[in-house]
Scaffold this motif. Structure first.
Motif, PDB file in Angstrom:
ATOM      1  N   CYS A  42     130.160  33.542  76.782  1.00  0.00           N
ATOM      2  CA  CYS A  42     128.713  33.309  76.853  1.00  0.00           C
ATOM      3  C   CYS A  42     127.945  33.934  75.693  1.00  0.00           C
ATOM      4  CB  CYS A  42     128.177  33.857  78.167  1.00  0.00           C
ATOM      5  SG  CYS A  42     128.247  35.665  78.266  1.00  0.00           S
ATOM      6  N   LEU A  43     128.456  35.040  75.167  1.00  0.00           N
ATOM      7  CA  LEU A  43     127.799  35.830  74.107  1.00  0.00           C
ATOM      8  C   LEU A  43     126.436  36.385  74.529  1.00  0.00           C
ATOM      9  CD1 LEU A  43     128.713  33.720  70.934  1.00  0.00           C
ATOM     10  CD2 LEU A  43     129.999  35.550  72.024  1.00  0.00           C
ATOM     11  N   GLU A  44     126.203  36.500  75.816  1.00  0.00           N
ATOM     12  CA  GLU A  44     124.932  37.085  76.272  1.00  0.00           C
ATOM     13  C   GLU A  44     125.116  37.925  77.538  1.00  0.00           C
ATOM     14  OE1 GLU A  44     122.114  34.003  77.074  1.00  0.00           O
ATOM     15  OE2 GLU A  44     123.545  32.760  78.159  1.00  0.00           O
ATOM     16  N   GLY A  99     131.307  38.148  81.242  1.00  0.00           N
ATOM     17  CA  GLY A  99     132.194  39.303  81.427  1.00  0.00           C
ATOM     18  C   GLY A  99     133.510  39.218  80.678  1.00  0.00           C
ATOM     19  N   ALA A 100     133.726  38.144  79.921  1.00  0.00           N
ATOM     20  CA  ALA A 100     135.033  37.939  79.278  1.00  0.00           C
ATOM     21  C   ALA A 100     135.328  38.947  78.175  1.00  0.00           C
ATOM     22  CB  ALA A 100     135.100  36.526  78.703  1.00  0.00           C
ATOM     23  N   CYS A 101     134.292  39.472  77.526  1.00  0.00           N
ATOM     24  CA  CYS A 101     134.531  40.273  76.320  1.00  0.00           C
ATOM     25  C   CYS A 101     134.579  41.769  76.603  1.00  0.00           C
ATOM     26  CB  CYS A 101     133.467  39.965  75.276  1.00  0.00           C
ATOM     27  SG  CYS A 101     131.815  40.466  75.808  1.00  0.00           S
ATOM     28  N   ARG A 144     132.615  48.354  77.995  1.00  0.00           N
ATOM     29  CA  ARG A 144     131.382  47.563  77.939  1.00  0.00           C
ATOM     30  C   ARG A 144     131.703  46.195  77.340  1.00  0.00           C
ATOM     31  NH1 ARG A 144     127.549  50.335  73.530  1.00  0.00           N
ATOM     32  NH2 ARG A 144     126.344  48.526  74.134  1.00  0.00           N
ATOM     33  N   GLN A 145     130.666  45.358  77.222  1.00  0.00           N
ATOM     34  CA  GLN A 145     130.863  44.040  76.635  1.00  0.00           C
ATOM     35  C   GLN A 145     130.669  44.120  75.111  1.00  0.00           C
ATOM     36  OE1 GLN A 145     129.183  44.268  79.838  1.00  0.00           O
ATOM     37  NE2 GLN A 145     131.302  43.780  80.327  1.00  0.00           N
ATOM     38  N   ALA A 146     131.589  43.509  74.391  1.00  0.00           N
ATOM     39  CA  ALA A 146     131.478  43.512  72.920  1.00  0.00           C
ATOM     40  C   ALA A 146     130.231  42.761  72.470  1.00  0.00           C
ATOM     41  CB  ALA A 146     132.726  42.863  72.316  1.00  0.00           C
TER      42      ALA A 146
HETATM   43  S1  FES Z   1     130.939  36.917  75.864  1.00  0.00           S
HETATM   44 FE1  FES Z   1     130.263  36.745  77.931  1.00  0.00          FE
HETATM   45  S2  FES Z   1     129.792  38.796  78.445  1.00  0.00           S
HETATM   46 FE2  FES Z   1     130.294  38.907  76.348  1.00  0.00          FE
END
Ligand code: FES
Ligand code: SF4
Ligand code: SF4
Length: 252
Positions: A62-64, A68-70, A79-81
């Protein structure tokens, strides 16, 4: 000369391989986050000494800070990158940023871990609203506004794994389901339809690896990026488990 940042990545070629650290230098850009840094490394995978290597494997979607993938360890903290801003990290430690995979999940490659353990625990506590068909059953029960507002924070869990990573009770030898699953059990026990599976959830919460394994260290609540009141959920699950066990004793 343009400014660069040094990033040390803990790498692992396969689930069974050993790990090793590799340092990269990445051109600084204002406002970049750690996923951007990993993208720059993927575009030019060279160590700080100019040696060509395979690109670092990492997860992102998602990049936001929603999927939770990162999740990973950034400067040692989980934490999330995608929401770890380089400027903030450099303010704390200007010389180096470290990236490591989470330790409570098996490493697939480099920073990619297998979070199946978490998803299995969600199955254990039946973290869903049961629907035995696709026909129109009409409108569901109305949930009062006050209850909706109370339940909403519990629903924002993105199964990122940060709480599991931080929990000292979750380790290789422990069957503990962990804080995220306990929170989901409480959340679905509140739901007017999902509540019908209350007993099954309580069986899971009172079984081995359930709520009794929580040591109440409260590490989980400190790292949850969604600020979910995990300790409140854990306390509520504990009360529900006690009442369920007493009721079961008199029923049997
Ligand atoms: S890419 Fe989805 S939480 Fe970071
Ligand atoms: S309170 Fe402590 S032991 Fe319990 S789930 Fe959270 S981190 Fe784990
Ligand atoms: S409870 Fe918080 S830390 Fe744990 S998986 Fe859900 S969002 Fe992540």
């Amino acid at each position: 000369m343009s400014r660069t940042i040094t990033v040390a990545v803990k790498r692992q070629d396969s689930p069974s391989a050993g790990s090793h650290w590799v340092r990269f230098r990445v051109a600084y850009e204002a406002g970049m986050n750690m996923t951007t840094v990993l993208q720059r490394i993927a575009a030019r995978p060279e160590t700080e000494h100019g040696q060509r290597v395979t690109p670092v494997a990492y997860d992102a979607c998602c990049l936001e800070e929603v999927c939770g993938a990162c999740s990973m360890l950034v400067n040692g903290g989980v934490r999330q990158a995608c929401s770890a801003l380089v400027d903030d990290l450099l303010a704390d430690r200007p010389d180096l940023i470290t990236l490591e995979p989470m330790t409570k999940f098996p490493v697939v490659r480099d920073l990619v871990v297998d979070r199946s353990r978490m998803f299995e625990t969600l199955k254990t506590v039946r973290a869903w609203v049961p629907a035995d068909g696709y026909f129109d059953r009409g409108p569901g029960p109305i949930i009062p506004q006050k209850q909706q507002e109370g339940d909403y924070p519990l629903t924002t869990c993105m199964s990122c794994g940060c709480c599991v990573e931080a929990c000292p009770q979750v380790h290789e030898k422990s069957p503990f389901i962990g804080p995220a699953a306990i929170n989901q059990a409480v959340r679905f026990n509140e739901h007017p339809v999902a509540r019908f599976e209350f007993d099954e959830r309580m069986e899971a919460l009172t079984a081995e690896g359930g709520i009794a394994d929580c040591g109440n260290a409260q590490n989980c609540v400190k790292v949850c990026p969604k600020n979910i009141p995990l300790t409140r959920s854990i306390a509520k699950a504990g009360r529900q488990a006690t009442l369920y066990a007493i009721g079961k004793f008199f029923r049997e």
